[in-house]
Design a protein around this motif. Structure first.
Motif, mmCIF file in Angstrom:
data_model
loop_
_atom_site.group_PDB
_atom_site.id
_atom_site.type_symbol
_atom_site.label_atom_id
_atom_site.label_comp_id
_atom_site.label_asym_id
_atom_site.label_seq_id
_atom_site.Cartn_x
_atom_site.Cartn_y
_atom_site.Cartn_z
ATOM 1 N N GLU A 67 0.823 -1.207 0.000
ATOM 2 C CA GLU A 67 0.000 0.000 0.000
ATOM 3 C C GLU A 67 0.854 1.253 0.000
ATOM 4 O O GLU A 67 0.538 2.237 -0.672
ATOM 5 C CB GLU A 67 -0.950 -0.014 1.190
ATOM 6 C CG GLU A 67 -2.033 -1.070 1.068
ATOM 7 C CD GLU A 67 -2.867 -1.234 2.318
ATOM 8 O OE1 GLU A 67 -2.707 -0.443 3.288
ATOM 9 O OE2 GLU A 67 -3.699 -2.182 2.345
ATOM 10 N N GLN A 123 2.267 1.654 -3.469
ATOM 11 C CA GLN A 123 1.238 2.151 -4.383
ATOM 12 C C GLN A 123 1.041 3.648 -4.215
ATOM 13 O O GLN A 123 0.810 4.368 -5.189
ATOM 14 C CB GLN A 123 -0.073 1.399 -4.163
ATOM 15 C CG GLN A 123 -0.032 -0.020 -4.688
ATOM 16 C CD GLN A 123 -1.267 -0.840 -4.331
ATOM 17 O OE1 GLN A 123 -2.033 -0.457 -3.438
ATOM 18 N NE2 GLN A 123 -1.450 -1.936 -5.022
ATOM 19 N N ALA A 124 1.146 4.134 -2.992
ATOM 20 C CA ALA A 124 1.016 5.568 -2.742
ATOM 21 C C ALA A 124 2.141 6.363 -3.403
ATOM 22 O O ALA A 124 1.987 7.546 -3.696
ATOM 23 C CB ALA A 124 0.979 5.844 -1.244
ATOM 24 N N TYR A 125 3.270 5.701 -3.644
ATOM 25 C CA TYR A 125 4.409 6.337 -4.289
ATOM 26 C C TYR A 125 4.570 5.886 -5.742
ATOM 27 O O TYR A 125 5.661 5.905 -6.292
ATOM 28 C CB TYR A 125 5.694 6.060 -3.502
ATOM 29 C CG TYR A 125 5.757 6.880 -2.230
ATOM 30 C CD1 TYR A 125 6.199 8.194 -2.252
ATOM 31 C CD2 TYR A 125 5.358 6.342 -1.017
ATOM 32 C CE1 TYR A 125 6.249 8.951 -1.092
ATOM 33 C CE2 TYR A 125 5.394 7.081 0.144
ATOM 34 C CZ TYR A 125 5.840 8.391 0.101
ATOM 35 O OH TYR A 125 5.890 9.140 1.257
#
Length: 94
Positions: free
Chosen positions: A85, A88-90
């Motif tokens: 997660e 995915q944020a990066y």
């Protein structure tokens, strides 16, 4: 020479050997990271090199380093999900 707190680091060509000082916590963290990369690679059908590069590029290692005291106590499945997660944020797409 005492090797209790020493770790041997091989260069990619395996001809250069360096011995570095490392605390017990750093040694445990390094061991955890090696296992984590293997488990992450297996989870997403990647090579270990691909997993390492992905985690490096998308701040996975930064997250693990910052939260090591908590994350190393978690089941690997949950830890991998949390790191996924963050990646995915990066910009990660796994």
């Amino acid at each position: 020479m005492e090797f209790q707190n020493k770790v041997c680091i091989f260069a990619a060509n395996k001809t250069n050997l360096r011995v570095i000082d490392m605390s017990a916590k750093q040694y445990k963290k390094l061991n955890y990271l090696m296992i984590f990369v293997k488990m992450f690679a297996d989870r997403f059908c990647l090579t270990e090199r691909q997993a390492f590069n992905y985690l490096d590029a998308h701040k996975g290692f930064t997250f693990i380093d910052k939260h090591y005291d908590a994350i190393h106590t978690m089941d690997f499945a949950y830890a991998i999900q949390d790191v996924q997660e963050v990646c995915q944020a990066y910009g990660g797409r796994l």
